[in-house]
Design an enzyme around this catalytic site. Structure first.
Site, PDB file in Angstrom:
ATOM      1  N   CYS A 178      -5.802  -9.295   2.363  1.00 17.91           N
ATOM      2  CA  CYS A 178      -6.926  -8.463   2.814  1.00 17.91           C
ATOM      3  C   CYS A 178      -8.146  -9.248   3.279  1.00 17.91           C
ATOM      4  CB  CYS A 178      -7.333  -7.502   1.695  1.00 17.91           C
ATOM      5  SG  CYS A 178      -6.054  -6.300   1.262  1.00 17.91           S
ATOM      6  N   VAL A 213       0.828  -1.207   0.000  1.00 17.26           N
ATOM      7  CA  VAL A 213       0.000   0.000   0.000  1.00 17.26           C
ATOM      8  C   VAL A 213       0.862   1.257   0.000  1.00 17.26           C
ATOM      9  CG1 VAL A 213      -1.707   1.323   1.304  1.00 17.26           C
ATOM     10  CG2 VAL A 213      -1.938  -1.151   1.116  1.00 17.26           C
ATOM     11  N   ARG A 221       0.080 -15.067   0.534  1.00 12.85           N
ATOM     12  CA  ARG A 221      -0.514 -15.036   1.862  1.00 12.85           C
ATOM     13  C   ARG A 221      -1.929 -15.633   1.836  1.00 12.85           C
ATOM     14  NH1 ARG A 221       0.835  -8.815   3.284  1.00 12.85           N
ATOM     15  NH2 ARG A 221       0.627  -8.720   1.019  1.00 12.85           N
TER      16      ARG A 221
END
Length: 439
Positions: free
Chosen positions: A266, A11, A334
């Site tokens: 996320c 990010v 992930r």
């Protein structure tokens, strides 16, 4: 404008680079000295299409710099973006230690007005904690300095992040100060020219908006996976069902593709964090719990199909694995479904020959030289001496294979497709057995 970005991960790096791209003076700060030195050389730590070239161009133009010096970073920017990680704690809640560490660093070194921008995905109430943390340090320093804390959540898709930032669907600004809202409007003006994309609201609503968006998308995926499993039991084809419901504009086609589960940095983390937030409020978020449970179960669905086909006799079998990243156009593994499938096959005594266009280095970092796992340089190489093909990530280069060639290469002539990439009748016409999700 002068901007400081704390955190040079996914990010932070995308945010800093895109803000520099439109002419701002950006400094990206990270405590990882090795990462910063590599970034200074134009070597970026993640794979994101187009990002490396944009980083190097803005560095060359002097609009983008990297530092590990906290004092330099705080002194530089009017806007201090917090874009550090919020990994899940043991109870599923978001760990705010890195966010609050940045808040302390800013308060310890600031010498005038600053706008603190929470870009990290953080639970509702984090802005209050950041504000209190900073105020306490300023009081200890004996300084009466003004600052504002703003919630400005990111809505970036891995693999398409530059486009998402440069041409956003919306720019959410959470603040209780109208003056600060205007400062953020000015900052984002270059990305807001075609039509009004800025949505201003109170801070807590902005913090919840990010979690709500990710939870909604995760819910759509889990719901379709639930329907896909039901379709198999009923003898229906989920692909036809998908087209039938996607044509309804109230539903749409986005995020209704069934498969072997979602992963990434996320959705899994944010669904758990929102569920934990609900518990702390004394509310039982049953739907969020179901979304997570369905996804965890779905990640095992592909292995279950493989195990059932071979009637549990997987020891000694060799599987070609196409795809390791949790989605195309990223190297991120992930919570990737590939990890569940891979580890279950290895545990059962099988051998895996894996290939991914971008995630090979990440796989080596995670698994090293694990027995039974080998890494190949091409989709064709993994097929050599393989009994079956397992597809976990829907990379473009996997979309149109030569099925006759696959039939010749695979010893057991069988494909297990976790992403429903092919039409079953086309695959079977080449003499292959084909297992998909809900088809």
């Amino acid at each position: 404008m002068k901007i400081t970005i704390f955190g040079s991960g996914y990010v932070g790096l995308v945010t800093g680079t895109c803000l520099a791209e439109v002419g701002n003076d950006v400094v990206c700060m990270d405590v990882d000295v090795t990462k910063i030195e590599k970034l200074k050389q134009g070597i970026i730590p993640i794979y994101e299409p187009g990002l490396e070239a944009m980083v190097r161009e803005n560095q060359a133009e002097g609009r983008l710099r990297f530092t590990s010096d906290v004092k330099e970073a705080v002194e530089h920017g009017l806007f201090q973006f917090i874009a550090v990680g919020t990994p899940p704690d043991e109870d599923g809640s978001a760990d705010l230690q890195y966010v609050l560490a940045v808040a302390r660093n800013i308060a310890e070194h600031m010498d005038g007005y600053r706008v603190i921008v929470d870009k990290s995905t953080v639970p509702v109430g984090t802005a209050d904690k950041v504000k209190a943390t900073m105020q306490k340090i300023l009081d200890n320093r004996g300084l009466d300095l003004e600052f504002d804390v703003v919630s400005n959540p990111e809505f970036l898709k891995e693999g398409d992040a530059l486009s998402d930032f440069m041409k956003p669907d919306r720019i959410v600004i959470g603040t209780d100060n109208p003056r600060t809202a205007e400062l953020l409007r000015a900052l984002y003006a270059p990305f807001n020219r075609s039509y009004e994309r800025v949505i201003t609201m109170d801070i807590r609503s902005a913090e919840l908006t990010k979690y709500a968006a990710n939870a909604m998308l995760a819910t759509k995926i889990s719901f379709m996976n639930e329907l896909a499993n039901l379709a198999e039991q009923l003898g229906a084809d989920i692909e036809h069902v998908r087209q039938g419901i996607g044509s309804d504009t109230r539903i749409g086609y986005s995020f209704i593709y069934p498969g072997c589960g979602y992963g990434g940095s996320c959705f899994p983390k944010d669904v758990k964090a929102l569920e934990r937030t609900a518990k702390e409020c004394g509310y039982q978020a049953e739907l969020l719990n179901a979304v997570e449970n369905v996804n965890n179960r779905q990640k095992h669905r592909l292995f279950d199909k493989i195990n059932q086909h071979y009637q549990g006799a997987l020891s000694g079998k060799t599987f070609a694995l196409w795809g390791l990243s949790f989605k195309p156009n990223t190297d991120d593994m992930r919570d990737a479904p590939s990890r569940v499938v891979l580890e279950a096959l290895l545990e059962a005594g099988a051998t895996i020959q894996a290939y991914d266009p971008e995630a090979m280095d990440e796989a080596r970092r995670i698994y090293g030289d694990r027995q039974g796992l080998s890494y190949c340089d091409s989709p064709k190489e993994v097929l050599k001496q393989a009994d079956a093909l397992v597809i976990v990530t829907e990379w473009k280069q996997f979309r149109s294979p030569d099925f006759d060639f696959l039939s010749q290469q695979l010893q057991d002539k069988v494909i297990f497709d976790g992403r429903n990439m092919y039409e079953p009748h086309l695959v079977r016409r080449s003499g292959l057995q084909y297992y998909a999700i809900g088809r």
